[in-house]
Design an enzyme around this catalytic site. Structure first.
Site, PDB file in Angstrom:
ATOM      1  N   ASP A   2       0.824  -1.206   0.000  1.00 11.40           N
ATOM      2  CA  ASP A   2       0.000   0.000   0.000  1.00 11.40           C
ATOM      3  C   ASP A   2       0.860   1.259   0.000  1.00 11.40           C
ATOM      4  OD1 ASP A   2      -2.353   1.329  -0.010  1.00 11.40           O
ATOM      5  OD2 ASP A   2      -2.754   1.108   2.122  1.00 11.40           O
ATOM      6  N   ASN A  50     -10.195  -3.679  -6.131  1.00 15.01           N
ATOM      7  CA  ASN A  50      -9.424  -2.793  -7.017  1.00 15.01           C
ATOM      8  C   ASN A  50     -10.039  -2.655  -8.418  1.00 15.01           C
ATOM      9  OD1 ASN A  50      -6.136  -3.672  -5.673  1.00 15.01           O
ATOM     10  ND2 ASN A  50      -7.485  -1.967  -5.160  1.00 15.01           N
TER      11      ASN A  50
HETATM   12  C1  FPP Z   1      -1.927  -0.104  -3.416  1.00 16.14           C
HETATM   13  O1  FPP Z   1      -1.492   1.247  -3.352  1.00 16.14           O
HETATM   14  C2  FPP Z   1      -1.284  -0.792  -4.523  1.00 16.14           C
HETATM   15  C3  FPP Z   1      -1.921  -1.425  -5.536  1.00 16.14           C
HETATM   16  C4  FPP Z   1      -3.399  -1.459  -5.637  1.00 16.14           C
HETATM   17  C5  FPP Z   1      -1.188  -2.070  -6.641  1.00 16.14           C
HETATM   18  C6  FPP Z   1       0.087  -2.761  -6.303  1.00 16.14           C
HETATM   19  C7  FPP Z   1       0.885  -2.909  -7.533  1.00 16.14           C
HETATM   20  C8  FPP Z   1       2.235  -2.793  -7.646  1.00 16.14           C
HETATM   21  C9  FPP Z   1       3.097  -2.611  -6.504  1.00 16.14           C
HETATM   22  C10 FPP Z   1       2.930  -2.836  -8.975  1.00 16.14           C
HETATM   23  C11 FPP Z   1       2.693  -3.984  -9.883  1.00 16.14           C
HETATM   24  C12 FPP Z   1       2.734  -5.316  -9.251  1.00 16.14           C
HETATM   25  C13 FPP Z   1       3.607  -6.302  -9.564  1.00 16.14           C
HETATM   26  C14 FPP Z   1       3.467  -7.632  -8.907  1.00 16.14           C
HETATM   27  C15 FPP Z   1       4.714  -6.115 -10.498  1.00 16.14           C
HETATM   28  P1  FPP Z   1      -2.573   2.414  -3.529  1.00 16.14           P
HETATM   29  O2  FPP Z   1      -2.695   2.711  -4.993  1.00 16.14           O
HETATM   30  O3  FPP Z   1      -3.843   2.015  -2.862  1.00 16.14           O
HETATM   31  O4  FPP Z   1      -1.885   3.592  -2.786  1.00 16.14           O
HETATM   32  P2  FPP Z   1      -2.611   4.756  -1.941  1.00 16.14           P
HETATM   33  O5  FPP Z   1      -3.376   4.084  -0.840  1.00 16.14           O
HETATM   34  O6  FPP Z   1      -1.477   5.574  -1.430  1.00 16.14           O
HETATM   35  O7  FPP Z   1      -3.498   5.509  -2.891  1.00 16.14           O
END
Ligand code: FPP
Length: 228
Positions: A2, A50
């Site tokens: 996150d 998501n």
């Molecule tokens: C949550 O942060 C993250 C995600 C929903 C996506 C995770 C994906 C990656 C790390 C990259 C691709 C994955 C791989 C396996 C190569 P958020 O967007 O909810 O962050 P925020 O809460 O700060 O808005």
């Protein structure tokens, strides 16, 4: 994993840049875990919730995943890493699925570490799916209700045959579980760090593992019983 969005916002960048930097953390953490000798690493890359994100962000995440799988295949082979996915992967676009299944096939004999990607994953969804499968087997006369123990139940989950996680790390300071491995984390040690996922690298992982080593895991018994 996150905090990608907040990492980008702090730098006045768009959220997708945060995910891209997050993918660099994924590379670093996977390598580090393999070097340390972690047997199973599960990364929560995409939740069932998501899918509600803006279309552009979903498309960018799909592309990042595809690029990651393609670019890391040779390293997974070299380092004896097996890739597996847990979740409703059938919801992913055909091109991503093809690459994902290809990498899973090619790495299936590797045994140095299991890299589990939680994709379109939800803990409640997984439990409901398992209950449905069990109900169907009971109705078909293949399973008796009295045979349904915790051990049997866990064989109907995506994580069938895998050990329960010892340690759950949540980045970006959020004090919640967010539908992740709800059944499997019953006795997991939890570590919450304020670090945003794109800034989370092997040095911090190492500090957290040292902290974990000092914890006493009682699994419901007393401290005295554990010391015996
Ligand atoms: C949550 O942060 C993250 C995600 C929903 C996506 C995770 C994906 C990656 C790390 C990259 C691709 C994955 C791989 C396996 C190569 P958020 O967007 O909810 O962050 P925020 O809460 O700060 O808005």
């Amino acid at each position: 994993m996150d905090g990608n969005g907040r990492w980008a916002k702090k730098r006045s960048l768009n959220r997708i840049r945060g995910h891209r930097e997050g993918a660099e953390s994924v590379r670093d953490i996977v390598r580090a875990c393999r070097e340390i000798g972690i047997e199973v690493l599960t990364l929560y890359a995409f939740s069932t919730e998501n899918w509600q994100r803006p279309k552009q962000e979903i498309l960018a995440l799909m592309k990042l995943l595809k690029d990651f799988l393609r670019s890391e295949l040779s390293e997974m082979m070299e380092n004896d890493i097996r890739l597996n996915a847990i979740g409703q992967v059938g919801r992913f676009p055909g091109d991503v699925l093809k690459v994902l299944r290809g990498v899973m096939d090619k790495t299936q004999e590797n045994s140095g570490m299991l890299l589990n990607l939680a994709l379109s994953y939800g803990g409640r969804d997984e439990i409901v799916m398992a209950a449905g499968r069990i109900a169907a087997e009971v109705r078909a006369g293949q399973l008796e209700p009295k045979e349904i123990t915790e051990k049997v139940f866990s064989n109907y989950l995506y994580t069938q045959g895998m050990p329960d996680p010892d340690l759950l790390i949540r980045t970006s300071g959020e004090m919640r579980v967010s539908n992740f491995l709800l059944w499997q984390i019953a006795y997991a040690e939890i570590y919450v760090t304020k670090t945003l996922w794109p800034d989370f690298r092997r040095e911090e992982l190492s500090r957290i593992l040292h902290d974990y080593e000092k914890r006493e895991r009682r699994f419901g018994t007393t401290g005295e019983q554990v010391k015996k």
